[in-house]
Design a protein around this motif. Structure first.
Motif, PDB file in Angstrom:
ATOM      1  N   PRO A 123       0.838  -1.207   0.000  1.00  0.00           N
ATOM      2  CA  PRO A 123       0.000   0.000   0.000  1.00  0.00           C
ATOM      3  C   PRO A 123       0.871   1.254   0.000  1.00  0.00           C
ATOM      4  N   GLN A 124       0.461   2.265  -0.747  1.00  0.00           N
ATOM      5  CA  GLN A 124       1.301   3.447  -0.906  1.00  0.00           C
ATOM      6  C   GLN A 124       1.446   4.255   0.373  1.00  0.00           C
ATOM      7  N   ASP A 125       0.581   4.064   1.331  1.00  0.00           N
ATOM      8  CA  ASP A 125       0.716   4.779   2.598  1.00  0.00           C
ATOM      9  C   ASP A 125       1.567   4.008   3.603  1.00  0.00           C
ATOM     10  N   GLN A 126       2.168   2.884   3.162  1.00  0.00           N
ATOM     11  CA  GLN A 126       2.996   2.070   4.048  1.00  0.00           C
ATOM     12  C   GLN A 126       4.366   1.773   3.426  1.00  0.00           C
ATOM     13  N   LEU A 127       4.837   2.625   2.536  1.00  0.00           N
ATOM     14  CA  LEU A 127       6.058   2.330   1.786  1.00  0.00           C
ATOM     15  C   LEU A 127       7.325   2.433   2.625  1.00  0.00           C
ATOM     16  N   GLY A 128       7.400   3.422   3.519  1.00  0.00           N
ATOM     17  CA  GLY A 128       8.669   3.662   4.192  1.00  0.00           C
ATOM     18  C   GLY A 128       9.710   4.095   3.169  1.00  0.00           C
ATOM     19  N   PHE A 129      10.990   3.837   3.475  1.00  0.00           N
ATOM     20  CA  PHE A 129      12.051   4.207   2.533  1.00  0.00           C
ATOM     21  C   PHE A 129      13.001   3.039   2.327  1.00  0.00           C
ATOM     22  N   GLY A 130      13.116   2.581   1.084  1.00  0.00           N
ATOM     23  CA  GLY A 130      14.074   1.540   0.736  1.00  0.00           C
ATOM     24  C   GLY A 130      13.764   0.190   1.339  1.00  0.00           C
ATOM     25  N   VAL A 131      12.485  -0.106   1.535  1.00  0.00           N
ATOM     26  CA  VAL A 131      12.078  -1.374   2.142  1.00  0.00           C
ATOM     27  C   VAL A 131      11.611  -2.379   1.091  1.00  0.00           C
ATOM     28  N   SER A 179      45.457  -3.270  -4.626  1.00  0.00           N
ATOM     29  CA  SER A 179      45.559  -2.564  -5.907  1.00  0.00           C
ATOM     30  C   SER A 179      44.148  -2.397  -6.440  1.00  0.00           C
ATOM     31  N   PRO A 180      43.948  -1.484  -7.393  1.00  0.00           N
ATOM     32  CA  PRO A 180      42.611  -1.327  -7.948  1.00  0.00           C
ATOM     33  C   PRO A 180      42.132  -2.615  -8.600  1.00  0.00           C
ATOM     34  N   SER A 181      40.856  -2.870  -8.467  1.00  0.00           N
ATOM     35  CA  SER A 181      40.275  -4.059  -9.088  1.00  0.00           C
ATOM     36  C   SER A 181      40.354  -3.961 -10.607  1.00  0.00           C
ATOM     37  N   THR A 182      40.385  -5.099 -11.253  1.00  0.00           N
ATOM     38  CA  THR A 182      40.321  -5.146 -12.719  1.00  0.00           C
ATOM     39  C   THR A 182      38.913  -5.464 -13.204  1.00  0.00           C
ATOM     40  N   ASN A 183      38.014  -5.757 -12.272  1.00  0.00           N
ATOM     41  CA  ASN A 183      36.643  -6.142 -12.626  1.00  0.00           C
ATOM     42  C   ASN A 183      35.647  -5.440 -11.700  1.00  0.00           C
ATOM     43  N   TYR A 184      34.508  -5.039 -12.292  1.00  0.00           N
ATOM     44  CA  TYR A 184      33.481  -4.321 -11.538  1.00  0.00           C
ATOM     45  C   TYR A 184      32.102  -4.720 -12.054  1.00  0.00           C
ATOM     46  N   GLN A 185      31.095  -4.409 -11.264  1.00  0.00           N
ATOM     47  CA  GLN A 185      29.719  -4.463 -11.727  1.00  0.00           C
ATOM     48  C   GLN A 185      29.036  -3.136 -11.424  1.00  0.00           C
ATOM     49  N   PHE A 186      28.224  -2.714 -12.381  1.00  0.00           N
ATOM     50  CA  PHE A 186      27.347  -1.559 -12.196  1.00  0.00           C
ATOM     51  C   PHE A 186      25.925  -2.102 -12.173  1.00  0.00           C
ATOM     52  N   ILE A 187      25.207  -1.815 -11.107  1.00  0.00           N
ATOM     53  CA  ILE A 187      23.859  -2.347 -10.917  1.00  0.00           C
ATOM     54  C   ILE A 187      22.909  -1.203 -10.598  1.00  0.00           C
ATOM     55  N   ILE A 188      21.665  -1.327 -11.037  1.00  0.00           N
ATOM     56  CA  ILE A 188      20.612  -0.392 -10.647  1.00  0.00           C
ATOM     57  C   ILE A 188      19.460  -1.184 -10.049  1.00  0.00           C
ATOM     58  N   ILE A 189      19.052  -0.790  -8.858  1.00  0.00           N
ATOM     59  CA  ILE A 189      17.846  -1.331  -8.254  1.00  0.00           C
ATOM     60  C   ILE A 189      16.889  -0.167  -7.995  1.00  0.00           C
ATOM     61  N   MET A 190      15.604  -0.466  -7.815  1.00  0.00           N
ATOM     62  CA  MET A 190      14.611   0.591  -7.653  1.00  0.00           C
ATOM     63  C   MET A 190      13.637   0.224  -6.531  1.00  0.00           C
TER      64      MET A 190
END
Length: 360
Positions: A20-28, A153-164
């Protein structure tokens, strides 16, 4: 559902139940899908894909666990009354993301990759955008090191992720004033460090103080500078502003303060309204003197998550400073209504901040 062009797409077969939109909170709560793209030194950024929201599998020796190469961003999508989907100043997010990448020695991300990922993921999960007042779709892009090696040392591999995540108010108080504890012992960052980067370690360093403040009945921590321990920098999740004797003041960017996108927007709004605004060094002693003399008229924090959060009380070395009798100030309210109205598409956008995401 239309398959995103140029991005491999795996549709989630199990749809989550929307809260329900009145119970969203933040980042739950989180939407059905996430975006991933890999980086390898030999290939660059490659294999973009949208997949069902799921756990991340990493080698125990992945460098993120040991050396902290990680940065993130935060922005929001809004749905207007006529059904359009708007993003608030996403260009500023990719610019800041790449500045953070540079400081943490992480490869830059191409703007087209960033914007394609945003548009495609939002298009797939557009039904998750809430529409009630005070709600939005919070978008969390982040990058982290994945190379399984323990050498420093700096990593040679990475991931870029998007969550919503569909969200309501960041603070339980909503747009009502919050109480802030001024941290007297620990520091968040120093000039020359990583304070201006949006990196995970900055926030981890704040957790101990934040929990201590909550035990005392305060919502957040106000950080002082790491050298003199007297100059105001920022709140744990917000930049900070003070209206003193008719003029609005905010700490100037000095290399240890996050260059907030909402901060920049508030400064532009104030100038647009011909309200005096100064970016400068502000000491905690000066602020308390202004409060005692009756010149401190309002205080508020700004950030993507909270938008505008009025400050009703400060506690510095057990000395409490009540601001505006603990009530929301007129300017804070006006700024919140104006910025929220621009973001929701209910008020004119004289700055061209909002970017429409055209979905199918």
């Amino acid at each position: 559902m239309v398959q995103p062009l140029g991005i491999k797409f795996e549709e989630s077969l199990t749809k989550k139940i929307k809260p329900p939109q009145d119970q969203l909170g933040f980042g739950v709560y989180f939407t059905d899908h996430m975006y991933i793209i890999d980086y390898a030194f030999e290939k660059g950024w490659h294999q973009p894909r949208i997949v069902p929201y799921q756990p991340i599998v990493l080698d125990p020796a992945a460098k993120i666990f040991h050396y902290g190469q990680s940065i993130f961003e935060g922005l929001k999508a809004y749905k207007t009354e006529d059904g359009r989907i708007l993003l608030f100043r996403p260009q500023k997010n990719i610019e800041r993301l790449n500045r953070s990448n540079d400081r943490l020695n992480i490869p830059q991300l191409d703007e087209s990759v960033f914007f394609d990922a945003l548009k495609q993921l939002i298009s797939v999960d557009q039904d998750w955008i809430p529409t009630e007042p005070g709600t939005s779709l919070y978008i969390r892009p982040f990058v982290f090191a994945t190379q399984p090696a323990l050498g420093l040392s700096p990593s040679t591999n990475y991931q870029f992720i998007i969550i919503m995540s569909p969200v309501g108010a960041y603070y339980p108080e909503g747009v009502n004033p919050v109480k802030i504890f001024v941290e007297p012992e620990y520091v968040r960052a120093v000039i020359g460090g990583v304070g201006e980067a949006k990196t995970a370690g900055n926030y981890a360093a704040a957790l101990k103080s934040q929990e201590s403040a909550k035990e005392k009945g305060y919502t957040q921590v106000l950080w002082l500078d790491g050298v003199h321990r007297k100059y105001i920098e920022e709140v744990g999740s917000m930049n900070v502003f003070f209206k003193i004797n008719g003029t609005v003041h905010t700490p100037s960017l000095n290399g240890s303060i996050l260059d907030g996108i909402t901060r920049n927007s508030i400064i532009q709004l104030l100038k647009h309204w011909n309200i005096s605004i100064e970016e400068r060094t502000i000491s905690i002693e000066e602020l308390y003197e202004a409060g005692k003399d009756g010149f401190l008229e309002e205080a508020f924090g700004t950030g993507t998550a909270a938008v505008i959060s009025p400050i009703g009380e400060l506690n510095w070395c057990d000395e409490k400073l009540v601001i505006k009798n603990g009530r929301t100030g007129e300017l804070s309210q006006r700024l919140y209504e104006a910025l929220s109205g621009i973001q929701k598409g209910t008020m004119p956008d004289p700055f061209g901040w909002m970017v429409e995401v055209r979905v199918k």
